[in-house]
Design a protein around this motif. Sequence first.
Motif, short mmCIF file in Angstrom:
data_model
loop_
_atom_site.label_atom_id
_atom_site.label_comp_id
_atom_site.label_asym_id
_atom_site.label_seq_id
_atom_site.Cartn_x
_atom_site.Cartn_y
_atom_site.Cartn_z
N HIS A 6 0.83 -1.22 0.00
CA HIS A 6 0.00 0.00 0.00
C HIS A 6 0.86 1.26 0.00
CE1 HIS A 6 -3.68 -2.27 0.70
NE2 HIS A 6 -3.00 -2.97 1.59
N GLN A 9 -0.55 3.92 -2.54
CA GLN A 9 -1.95 4.26 -2.27
C GLN A 9 -2.75 4.33 -3.57
OE1 GLN A 9 -3.09 5.05 1.28
NE2 GLN A 9 -1.23 3.86 1.50
N GLN A 10 -2.33 3.56 -4.59
CA GLN A 10 -3.05 3.42 -5.86
C GLN A 10 -3.00 1.94 -6.21
OE1 GLN A 10 -1.27 5.80 -8.98
NE2 GLN A 10 -0.86 7.49 -7.58
N ASP A 12 -3.22 -0.10 -8.89
CA ASP A 12 -2.36 -0.64 -9.96
C ASP A 12 -0.88 -0.48 -9.61
OD1 ASP A 12 -4.57 -1.37 -11.41
OD2 ASP A 12 -4.47 0.32 -12.80
N ASP A 14 0.44 -0.18 -6.60
CA ASP A 14 0.77 -1.05 -5.48
C ASP A 14 0.85 -2.51 -5.92
OD1 ASP A 14 1.18 0.77 -3.36
OD2 ASP A 14 -0.97 0.99 -3.07
N GLU A 37 4.06 8.40 -1.55
CA GLU A 37 3.13 7.84 -2.52
C GLU A 37 3.56 8.18 -3.95
OE1 GLU A 37 0.37 10.00 0.45
OE2 GLU A 37 2.51 9.99 -0.02
N ALA A 41 4.62 5.36 -6.67
CA ALA A 41 3.80 5.25 -7.88
C ALA A 41 4.67 5.36 -9.13
CB ALA A 41 2.72 6.34 -7.89
N THR A 45 4.19 4.29 -13.31
CA THR A 45 4.14 5.33 -14.33
C THR A 45 5.19 5.08 -15.40
OG1 THR A 45 3.35 6.92 -12.68
CG2 THR A 45 4.24 7.83 -14.72
#
Length: 195
Positions: A6, A9-10, A12, A14, A37, A41, A45
């Motif tokens: 986690h 906090q997204q 895909d 995570d 976060e 992430a 990306t």
Amino acid sequence: MTPTIHLAQQADADALLGRSPLAALVGMLLDQQVPMEWAFAGPHTIAQRMGRDDLDADEIAAYDPDAFAELLKEKPAVHRYPGSMAQRVQALCRFLVDEYDGDASAVWRDVDDGHALLTRLKALPGFGEQKAKIFLALLGKQYGVRPRNWREAAGAYGEEGSYRSAADITGPESLAKVRAHKQELKRAAKEAKNG
């Protein structure tokens, strides 16, 4: 078994961190001077912008440096300093290709001592003492990588029940506790400086 992570906090992002050792390393590398976060992430990306579902160390290492920097600079940028972070991500991937045949999990696979693993992590480009200890704690607490003495090697980051770093984030509530801890450290440092 794939861990449930986690950190971004997204969902895909995570999920990628949970299934890809390289994504976890890249997220940890990016975790400086930006919110956690945002950093974690970043691997998702990057993978999306490369047209992939996962990251590949060989592909990133061989990518044209200018084109790779542009991938990270594209809006929204992967990091506050996308150009320098692109160089760091590629340096990390080149190291993994040269030393571990591009297999990020080989950094910790078959290591039976936490101090030996810490030494390996500190050898990674962009991983100093603190980042290596946090990542060691993250491996132990959330990825089930627990060589002998891993908590001791991770120092305070390995303490059970602590909320010091990314290693302790398992959801929004623990993220808030880690943020509060970091803010308290900053406040104390400011008071000591102004003393």
